[in-house]
Scaffold this active site. Structure first.
Site, PDB file in Angstrom:
ATOM      1  N   GLY A 222       0.993  -1.064  -0.149  1.00 36.65           N
ATOM      2  CA  GLY A 222      -0.047  -0.055  -0.191  1.00 36.65           C
ATOM      3  C   GLY A 222       0.901   1.202   0.054  1.00 36.65           C
TER       4      GLY A 222
ATOM      5  N   GLN B  46       2.885   9.939   0.831  1.00 39.05           N
ATOM      6  CA  GLN B  46       4.237   9.163   1.059  1.00 39.05           C
ATOM      7  C   GLN B  46       5.178   9.517  -0.219  1.00 39.05           C
ATOM      8  OE1 GLN B  46       2.382   5.281   2.005  1.00 39.05           O
ATOM      9  NE2 GLN B  46       4.180   5.436   3.270  1.00 39.05           N
TER      10      GLN B  46
ATOM     11  N   CYS C  32       5.694   0.248   7.350  1.00 38.51           N
ATOM     12  CA  CYS C  32       5.480   1.138   6.391  1.00 38.51           C
ATOM     13  C   CYS C  32       6.535   1.726   5.589  1.00 38.51           C
ATOM     14  CB  CYS C  32       5.426   2.590   7.325  1.00 38.51           C
ATOM     15  SG  CYS C  32       4.642   4.039   6.443  1.00 38.51           S
ATOM     16  N   LEU C  33       6.324   2.040   4.403  1.00 35.27           N
ATOM     17  CA  LEU C  33       7.439   2.123   3.271  1.00 35.27           C
ATOM     18  C   LEU C  33       7.983   3.603   3.719  1.00 35.27           C
ATOM     19  CD1 LEU C  33       5.908   1.249   0.007  1.00 35.27           C
ATOM     20  CD2 LEU C  33       7.476  -0.044   1.399  1.00 35.27           C
TER      21      LEU C  33
ATOM     22  N   HIS D 192      -4.514   1.617   7.572  1.00 35.74           N
ATOM     23  CA  HIS D 192      -3.201   2.176   7.787  1.00 35.74           C
ATOM     24  C   HIS D 192      -2.922   3.466   6.483  1.00 35.74           C
ATOM     25  CE1 HIS D 192       1.355   1.670   8.013  1.00 35.74           C
ATOM     26  NE2 HIS D 192       1.188   2.451   6.772  1.00 35.74           N
ATOM     27  N   GLU D 193      -3.531   3.162   5.189  1.00 36.41           N
ATOM     28  CA  GLU D 193      -3.461   4.245   4.320  1.00 36.41           C
ATOM     29  C   GLU D 193      -4.184   5.457   4.474  1.00 36.41           C
ATOM     30  OE1 GLU D 193      -0.717   3.723   2.527  1.00 36.41           O
ATOM     31  OE2 GLU D 193      -0.507   1.500   3.034  1.00 36.41           O
TER      32      GLU D 193
ATOM     33  N   HIS E  71      -2.746   7.649   6.830  1.00 32.51           N
ATOM     34  CA  HIS E  71      -1.607   8.365   6.247  1.00 32.51           C
ATOM     35  C   HIS E  71      -2.076   9.854   5.601  1.00 32.51           C
ATOM     36  CE1 HIS E  71       2.185   6.597   6.178  1.00 32.51           C
ATOM     37  NE2 HIS E  71       1.719   5.299   5.596  1.00 32.51           N
TER      38      HIS E  71
HETATM   39 ZN    ZN Z   1       2.560   3.613   5.765  1.00 36.51          ZN
END
Ligand code: ZN
Length: 241
Positions: free
Chosen positions: A68, A73, A116-117, A158-159, A162
């Site tokens: 995701g 991000q 998380c990226l 989660h997304e 963000h």
């Molecule tokens: Zn994340």
């Protein structure tokens, strides 16, 4: 790649000269980049630029082995995110785009591990709703709704977080795991600040101004994909198993 001491115009904001060493196009930004704490604004128009950005986001997500990725991000302050639970390209049917998502009907509680990226190498247990409904628009502008559980429910929560400037680490309960996460976050902050001090990365005010200007404009600048940004290498994190 550009050389050192070169000025450029980023999204109509002309920054003063910094010493640039390594400049690359659109990338996944890491904590504590200000875009990650920005409350994103609704997407106003679904156009060719958005579709190109989404395509590039999928490429970046696959490179990073993620499932995701939210728009902020990659430094974009707009309410959309992408998901592919298989984390690899090949089947476009598995690629989901959620534009202006709204979550509802949260039911149950379940704890599960997240990463998380924007915090590569950092993991922690997070409590989420067990089942959830998400309504959103797809890339063709079509509205849709999904009732989700298990991993898909966790990913969209989660997304969506963000898009409101919330990182998964904000949900880690106090205690040993929280203390450990705090220490790891400090490594990311140190790395980020060191890079800024070395002028490898612009200062927070300039990053914040860039994000705010995009949010105020209401749309993604047509040159977003070709506008260079700075590369930042994440810190080494030793994961304790
Ligand atoms: Zn994340």
């Amino acid at each position: 790649m550009r050389g050192v001491n070169e000025c450029f115009i980023n999204l109509d904001i002309k920054f003063s000269c910094f010493s640039y060493v390594s400049i690359i196009p659109m990338q996944i930004v890491h904590y504590p980049h200000p875009a990650l704490r920005f409350k994103s604004v609704d997407v106003q128009q679904i156009d060719g630029t958005l579709r190109k950005v989404v395509r590039k986001m999928f490429d970046l997500m696959y490179e990073a082995n993620g499932i995701g990725l939210a728009a902020n991000q990659v430094g974009l302050p707009f309410r959309f995110f992408i998901v592919n639970l298989n984390a690899r390209p090949g089947n476009e049917d598995e690629e989901l785009v959620f534009i202006n998502p709204v979550l509802s009907k949260r039911k149950g509680d379940v704890v599960g591990e997240e990463g998380c990226l924007s915090l590569p190498g950092l993991y922690g247990d997070v409590q989420r709703a067990e089942t959830i409904t998400i309504e959103a628009f797809d890339l063709s502008g079509q509205g849709f709704a999904m009732d989700l559980d298990d991993l898909p429910a966790r990913v969209v929560q989660h997304e969506t977080d963000h898009l409101d400037g919330i990182m998964f680490t904000d949900h880690i309960k106090e205690g040993e795991e929280s203390d450990q996460a705090e220490l790891e976050l400090l490594k990311f902050v140190k790395n980020f600040r060191d890079a800024q001090a070395d002028k490898l990365f612009v200062v927070d005010e300039a990053l914040q101004a860039s994000v705010q200007a995009m949010a105020d404009s209401g749309k993604i600048s047509a040159d977003f994909l070709s506008t260079p940004v700075h590369k930042l290498t994440p810190p080494e994190i030793n994961r304790e198993e």
